[in-house]
Design a protein around this motif. Structure first.
Motif, mmCIF file in Angstrom:
data_model
loop_
_atom_site.group_PDB
_atom_site.id
_atom_site.type_symbol
_atom_site.label_atom_id
_atom_site.label_comp_id
_atom_site.label_asym_id
_atom_site.label_seq_id
_atom_site.Cartn_x
_atom_site.Cartn_y
_atom_site.Cartn_z
ATOM 1 N N UNK A 134 51.012 13.895 32.662
ATOM 2 C CA UNK A 134 51.680 13.480 33.884
ATOM 3 C C UNK A 134 50.624 13.093 34.899
ATOM 4 N N UNK A 135 50.973 12.150 35.736
ATOM 5 C CA UNK A 135 50.050 11.713 36.780
ATOM 6 C C UNK A 135 50.602 12.005 38.169
ATOM 7 N N UNK A 136 51.799 12.574 38.243
ATOM 8 C CA UNK A 136 52.447 12.816 39.526
ATOM 9 C C UNK A 136 52.207 14.213 40.070
ATOM 10 N N UNK A 137 51.382 15.016 39.439
ATOM 11 C CA UNK A 137 51.141 16.376 39.888
ATOM 12 C C UNK A 137 52.220 17.345 39.448
ATOM 13 N N UNK A 138 53.037 16.934 38.475
ATOM 14 C CA UNK A 138 54.106 17.798 37.992
ATOM 15 C C UNK A 138 53.526 18.922 37.137
ATOM 16 N N UNK A 139 54.128 20.107 37.233
ATOM 17 C CA UNK A 139 53.663 21.276 36.474
ATOM 18 C C UNK A 139 54.537 21.466 35.239
ATOM 19 N N UNK A 140 53.934 21.511 34.038
ATOM 20 C CA UNK A 140 54.735 21.724 32.818
ATOM 21 C C UNK A 140 55.227 23.165 32.732
ATOM 22 N N UNK A 141 56.482 23.333 32.293
ATOM 23 C CA UNK A 141 57.009 24.685 32.090
ATOM 24 C C UNK A 141 57.430 24.913 30.643
ATOM 25 N N UNK A 142 57.396 23.882 29.817
ATOM 26 C CA UNK A 142 57.741 24.047 28.414
ATOM 27 C C UNK A 142 57.627 22.745 27.654
ATOM 28 N N UNK A 143 57.300 22.853 26.386
ATOM 29 C CA UNK A 143 57.236 21.683 25.509
ATOM 30 C C UNK A 143 57.800 22.071 24.160
ATOM 31 N N UNK A 144 58.532 21.170 23.546
ATOM 32 C CA UNK A 144 59.047 21.433 22.204
ATOM 33 C C UNK A 144 58.895 20.176 21.367
ATOM 34 N N UNK A 145 58.791 20.356 20.079
ATOM 35 C CA UNK A 145 58.647 19.234 19.167
ATOM 36 C C UNK A 145 59.592 19.363 17.999
ATOM 37 N N UNK A 146 59.832 18.234 17.364
ATOM 38 C CA UNK A 146 60.685 18.199 16.178
ATOM 39 C C UNK A 146 59.857 17.840 14.963
ATOM 40 N N UNK A 147 60.333 18.235 13.817
ATOM 41 C CA UNK A 147 59.608 17.975 12.576
ATOM 42 C C UNK A 147 59.451 16.485 12.300
ATOM 43 N N UNK A 148 60.288 15.634 12.917
ATOM 44 C CA UNK A 148 60.146 14.190 12.693
ATOM 45 C C UNK A 148 59.070 13.569 13.579
ATOM 46 N N UNK A 149 58.406 14.386 14.407
ATOM 47 C CA UNK A 149 57.314 13.893 15.235
ATOM 48 C C UNK A 149 57.682 13.664 16.685
ATOM 49 N N UNK A 150 58.955 13.694 17.037
ATOM 50 C CA UNK A 150 59.358 13.552 18.430
ATOM 51 C C UNK A 150 59.070 14.832 19.201
#
Length: 197
Positions: free
Chosen positions: A59-75
């Motif tokens: 992110x370039x807007x100064x946003x703070x991440x609170x979680x990330x998830x992924x799928x087995x298809x790569x998304x």
């Protein structure tokens, strides 16, 4: 504050498991800027099919991440607290990447998420909010596991299909009970009880 990264993998051995990261606040040891420099922008996780790219500091807007998830298809998807975040009206920015790395954004208003009829993106943002806000500390990890279970049980399920997540959580909660896994049952029950109120 320093943010520790906790990795959760749900449904290992299934075709649609979820991998995710969540932040946990701990004692102050390094600045956020220094911590961000220690993390790569994209974390890769390998399953038996292909790598999953988790975008954390993308992110370039100064946003703070609170979680990330992924799928087995790569998304993958990452939930960010926008720089103009208002705790009285929580709205999160969710960035979604397909397997080719093409990204889109969605704003998720937590007050409008219906756990009985929403897609995985909205429910992941909602569960991330519940964990970070302290309203339900295990919401994010319980949801990621439930989503992995749901996708492995429903071969046509995707990120954008609406479902009743209370039914999914109730099913996996019952499965834990039937297997004699009382801790697993209670973990899911805590999340389910919160959603039911």
């Amino acid at each position: 504050d320093r943010r520790d990264i906790k990795m959760a993998i749900g449904g290992i051995g299934t075709t649609g498991y979820t991998v995710g990261y969540e932040t946990r606040r701990t004692q102050k040891t390094v600045s956020d800027k220094n911590f961000a420099g220690q993390m790569s922008n994209t974390a890769s996780v390998q399953n038996s099919n292909q790598p999953i790219a988790l975008h954390w500091f993308d992110t370039e807007e100064g946003d703070a991440p609170i979680g990330a998830c992924g799928l087995a298809d790569g998304g993958s998807a990452t939930v960010y607290k926008p720089a103009d975040f208002d705790p009285a009206n929580p709205v999160y920015k969710v960035k979604i990447w397909d397997e080719a790395g093409n990204g889109t954004e969605r704003m998720v208003d937590i007050s409008k998420v219906d756990p009985k009829n929403c897609d995985e993106i909205d429910m992941f943002a909602y569960s991330s909010h519940l964990t970070v806000s302290g309203e339900c500390s295990n919401a994010q990890s319980a949801f990621m596991s439930a989503a992995g279970y749901y996708r492995s049980s429903n071969s046509g399920a995707d990120f954008f299909g609406k479902t009743n997540w209370l039914d999914v959580i109730k099913d996996i909660m019952q499965m834990q009970y039937d297997a004699g896994n009382l801790k697993g049952y209670l973990d899911y029950k805590k999340f389910w009880d919160f959603l039911e109120q």
